[in-house]
Design an enzyme around this catalytic site. Sequence first.
Site, PDB file in Angstrom:
ATOM      1  N   ARG A 283      21.470  54.117  36.749  1.00 20.22           N
ATOM      2  CA  ARG A 283      22.612  53.885  37.706  1.00 20.22           C
ATOM      3  C   ARG A 283      22.162  52.641  38.736  1.00 20.22           C
ATOM      4  O   ARG A 283      22.865  52.822  39.972  1.00 20.22           O
ATOM      5  CB  ARG A 283      22.888  55.177  38.445  1.00 20.22           C
ATOM      6  CG  ARG A 283      23.708  56.317  37.523  1.00 20.22           C
ATOM      7  CD  ARG A 283      24.426  57.423  38.375  1.00 20.22           C
ATOM      8  NE  ARG A 283      24.789  58.465  37.281  1.00 20.22           N
ATOM      9  CZ  ARG A 283      24.081  59.327  36.775  1.00 20.22           C
ATOM     10  NH1 ARG A 283      22.850  59.486  37.086  1.00 20.22           N
ATOM     11  NH2 ARG A 283      24.827  60.084  35.994  1.00 20.22           N
ATOM     12  N   LYS A 305      28.098  39.967  40.899  1.00 21.17           N
ATOM     13  CA  LYS A 305      29.057  40.183  39.881  1.00 21.17           C
ATOM     14  C   LYS A 305      28.355  40.065  38.373  1.00 21.17           C
ATOM     15  O   LYS A 305      27.471  39.024  38.245  1.00 21.17           O
ATOM     16  CB  LYS A 305      30.031  39.060  39.756  1.00 21.17           C
ATOM     17  CG  LYS A 305      31.328  39.617  40.905  1.00 21.17           C
ATOM     18  CD  LYS A 305      32.414  38.535  40.839  1.00 21.17           C
ATOM     19  CE  LYS A 305      33.288  38.592  39.671  1.00 21.17           C
ATOM     20  NZ  LYS A 305      34.790  37.848  39.870  1.00 21.17           N
ATOM     21  N   GLU A 347      31.643  23.761  38.034  1.00 19.62           N
ATOM     22  CA  GLU A 347      31.656  24.709  39.356  1.00 19.62           C
ATOM     23  C   GLU A 347      31.522  24.225  40.590  1.00 19.62           C
ATOM     24  O   GLU A 347      31.837  24.501  41.512  1.00 19.62           O
ATOM     25  CB  GLU A 347      30.733  25.789  38.854  1.00 19.62           C
ATOM     26  CG  GLU A 347      31.281  26.676  37.680  1.00 19.62           C
ATOM     27  CD  GLU A 347      32.251  27.800  38.285  1.00 19.62           C
ATOM     28  OE1 GLU A 347      32.678  27.895  39.545  1.00 19.62           O
ATOM     29  OE2 GLU A 347      32.822  28.586  37.464  1.00 19.62           O
ATOM     30  N   LYS A 386      29.893  29.868  47.927  1.00 16.10           N
ATOM     31  CA  LYS A 386      30.011  31.080  47.364  1.00 16.10           C
ATOM     32  C   LYS A 386      29.323  32.149  48.322  1.00 16.10           C
ATOM     33  O   LYS A 386      30.102  33.095  48.390  1.00 16.10           O
ATOM     34  CB  LYS A 386      29.324  31.146  46.017  1.00 16.10           C
ATOM     35  CG  LYS A 386      29.492  32.265  45.260  1.00 16.10           C
ATOM     36  CD  LYS A 386      29.339  32.217  43.831  1.00 16.10           C
ATOM     37  CE  LYS A 386      29.792  33.541  43.077  1.00 16.10           C
ATOM     38  NZ  LYS A 386      29.587  33.452  41.670  1.00 16.10           N
ATOM     39  N   GLU A 396      35.575  41.716  45.793  1.00 18.93           N
ATOM     40  CA  GLU A 396      36.788  40.842  45.310  1.00 18.93           C
ATOM     41  C   GLU A 396      38.042  41.565  45.573  1.00 18.93           C
ATOM     42  O   GLU A 396      38.948  41.712  44.910  1.00 18.93           O
ATOM     43  CB  GLU A 396      36.760  40.602  43.801  1.00 18.93           C
ATOM     44  CG  GLU A 396      37.578  39.582  43.398  1.00 18.93           C
ATOM     45  CD  GLU A 396      37.300  39.109  41.857  1.00 18.93           C
ATOM     46  OE1 GLU A 396      37.125  37.849  41.680  1.00 18.93           O
ATOM     47  OE2 GLU A 396      36.997  40.092  41.136  1.00 18.93           O
ATOM     48  N   ARG A 400      37.676  36.651  47.722  1.00 16.37           N
ATOM     49  CA  ARG A 400      36.538  36.166  46.557  1.00 16.37           C
ATOM     50  C   ARG A 400      37.289  35.647  45.425  1.00 16.37           C
ATOM     51  O   ARG A 400      36.824  35.020  44.752  1.00 16.37           O
ATOM     52  CB  ARG A 400      35.822  37.305  46.277  1.00 16.37           C
ATOM     53  CG  ARG A 400      34.801  37.137  45.256  1.00 16.37           C
ATOM     54  CD  ARG A 400      33.538  38.173  44.975  1.00 16.37           C
ATOM     55  NE  ARG A 400      32.500  37.887  44.219  1.00 16.37           N
ATOM     56  CZ  ARG A 400      31.293  38.327  43.989  1.00 16.37           C
ATOM     57  NH1 ARG A 400      30.761  39.260  44.865  1.00 16.37           N
ATOM     58  NH2 ARG A 400      30.677  37.872  42.981  1.00 16.37           N
ATOM     59  N   ASN A 404      37.786  31.970  41.949  1.00 13.66           N
ATOM     60  CA  ASN A 404      38.366  31.704  40.504  1.00 13.66           C
ATOM     61  C   ASN A 404      39.263  30.710  40.239  1.00 13.66           C
ATOM     62  O   ASN A 404      39.880  30.686  39.184  1.00 13.66           O
ATOM     63  CB  ASN A 404      38.745  33.184  40.016  1.00 13.66           C
ATOM     64  CG  ASN A 404      37.719  34.424  39.878  1.00 13.66           C
ATOM     65  OD1 ASN A 404      36.810  34.058  39.304  1.00 13.66           O
ATOM     66  ND2 ASN A 404      38.230  35.456  40.249  1.00 13.66           N
ATOM     67  N   HIS A 407      40.004  29.335  36.928  1.00 14.20           N
ATOM     68  CA  HIS A 407      39.522  30.217  35.801  1.00 14.20           C
ATOM     69  C   HIS A 407      40.375  30.905  34.979  1.00 14.20           C
ATOM     70  O   HIS A 407      40.015  31.432  33.958  1.00 14.20           O
ATOM     71  CB  HIS A 407      38.552  31.187  36.605  1.00 14.20           C
ATOM     72  CG  HIS A 407      37.107  30.616  36.897  1.00 14.20           C
ATOM     73  ND1 HIS A 407      37.289  29.558  37.850  1.00 14.20           N
ATOM     74  CD2 HIS A 407      35.795  30.929  36.629  1.00 14.20           C
ATOM     75  CE1 HIS A 407      35.647  29.039  37.831  1.00 14.20           C
ATOM     76  NE2 HIS A 407      35.070  30.171  37.242  1.00 14.20           N
ATOM     77  N   HIS A 411      39.355  30.732  31.536  1.00 15.46           N
ATOM     78  CA  HIS A 411      38.715  31.869  30.759  1.00 15.46           C
ATOM     79  C   HIS A 411      39.485  32.045  29.428  1.00 15.46           C
ATOM     80  O   HIS A 411      39.230  32.364  28.328  1.00 15.46           O
ATOM     81  CB  HIS A 411      38.689  33.168  31.291  1.00 15.46           C
ATOM     82  CG  HIS A 411      37.713  33.444  32.353  1.00 15.46           C
ATOM     83  ND1 HIS A 411      37.627  34.403  33.325  1.00 15.46           N
ATOM     84  CD2 HIS A 411      36.379  32.742  32.540  1.00 15.46           C
ATOM     85  CE1 HIS A 411      36.529  34.107  34.014  1.00 15.46           C
ATOM     86  NE2 HIS A 411      35.803  33.227  33.644  1.00 15.46           N
ATOM     87  N   HIS A 423      31.642  26.688  29.698  1.00 20.66           N
ATOM     88  CA  HIS A 423      32.600  27.192  30.830  1.00 20.66           C
ATOM     89  C   HIS A 423      32.845  26.216  31.943  1.00 20.66           C
ATOM     90  O   HIS A 423      34.079  26.176  32.150  1.00 20.66           O
ATOM     91  CB  HIS A 423      31.585  28.357  31.537  1.00 20.66           C
ATOM     92  CG  HIS A 423      32.294  28.809  32.871  1.00 20.66           C
ATOM     93  ND1 HIS A 423      33.616  29.617  32.652  1.00 20.66           N
ATOM     94  CD2 HIS A 423      31.960  28.767  34.198  1.00 20.66           C
ATOM     95  CE1 HIS A 423      33.836  30.084  33.937  1.00 20.66           C
ATOM     96  NE2 HIS A 423      32.939  29.486  34.614  1.00 20.66           N
TER      97      HIS A 423
END
Length: 516
Positions: A283, A305, A347, A386, A396, A400, A404, A407, A411, A423
């Site tokens: 965990r 993330k 990016e 960032k 998010e 945040r 994206n 994106h 994606h 990417h």
Amino acid sequence: MTRPYAVFVGLPGSGKSTMAHQVAELLGLRAADSDDLIVDAAGRSIPEIFEERGEAGFRALEERTIVDALGSFSGVLALGGGAVTTPGVRKALRGHRVVLITGDQQVLLERVTRHPSRRPLLSDDPERTLSLLRAEREPLYEQVAAMTVKTDNRPPSRLARELSERLQADCASIDVGEYAVHVGHNLMGRVAQAAATASSALIVHPPALTGRAEEIQADMISRGIPTKRHEVPAGEQQKHSSELVRAWDRLGAMQMGRDGVIVGLGGGATTDLAGFIAATWLRGVDLIQVPTSLLGMVDAAVGGKTGIDTPAGKNLVGAFHKPVAVIADLDSLRSLPAEELTAGLGEVIKCGWIADRTILDLDPAALRHPGSSQLSDAIVRSISVKARIVTEDFREAGSREFLNYGHTLAHAIEKVENFGIRHGEAVAIGSVFAAALAREAGYPDLVEEHRESFRRVGLPVTYRAGMRDELRRAMLSDKKVRSGRLRFVLLDGQGNPLIVEPTDEQIDRSWEEIGA
């Protein structure tokens, strides 16, 4: 959260406090000594605290004071000579820029005997005691140190100037809440320092980085950290559930406990996978990200993330898990294929559009050169963008989502192409599409400026025709979708992102701008 610019450690007499104050003055920063902070907190002198509480009581107070200072003091911090003997202090120092100030025995002995009343542990037989302290503490200093400086009989002002110059040339450290991203050259030695106190470590890396992983492994073992390597496939193939299970099996065989650490060494796919491994094992165990690609440095390794891919889409299974530190060694970019470096600029340019205009004004030719100062500046600026956003909105829930930008379509393109497109290339196309969509929705027309900003660094701005329906279906798996409706990050001018739910007609009219 605020972090010290640098933390000085060393034996009594090494000149930590003197050096901290002189270096801080040269850099225009504040300086503090942990012993002074302890005195202020306790309302007692150090000898009085020792007399009332004993060494164990003093060390407990010292640990609390130092841990608090590491999260609240922004200048140069000097620690008491014995602070590193406390495991909690050593653990708290991971990921900080720790400078070990050392010196010859006679130099230190002459200094500590000048004011014996200030050093209760050295009041009896200082020469023998100093030798014993050196044998006990130097291995611990070396365990936590990121840099070593040797003091001598030269004027402290001269040493301070040399040290301040080394610190300024060393690296940029960007705060991201509870950890920092270190950006600079020759930083691979920082990985073991960031892992100090870990009971064991697993380095996750692709085949191409085996040699570098072996070097880090040897460094960590030399610092007393049992370390194994775990090789994963190259590229997006590693972000499969089978690779996650294979890593879990490896950790089980190692019997890694909660005081272990995972090191993600590689590009964005590797840091995504390593982060999710760390988030899920027991965990959550500690994580150190060591991005070796431009994309990994400015995006994937920063922000906490983590995730893997599923047939339904990219990064749909994952977790938020903060690293202990991110170490971005710019020397890694020199061996990066040119097309991978260029793709990572997707990016970088994106950060220019959503926040930092200066990025858009940098020389495009210099940005494609791995050793250029402009690329270094762009990396630091992109990470800073960032860092600022994820510090405000880690999970998010708000701003945040602005990261994206481009994106939603990017994606979808990656999914349709089975990740055959890089990417950053997909982000470039997706950002031009977002600019067209913003114009259709009544916001400023920045389409041509978008095309130029990506095209001039060698990124594509169009996509093949005949794929609209398939791309639209893929976009419906985007995390921003609500009640089956597509939501996009758009721009109401450079640096002013917002979330918009466009109409189907606005989306349909925007396809033409990317040739789809």
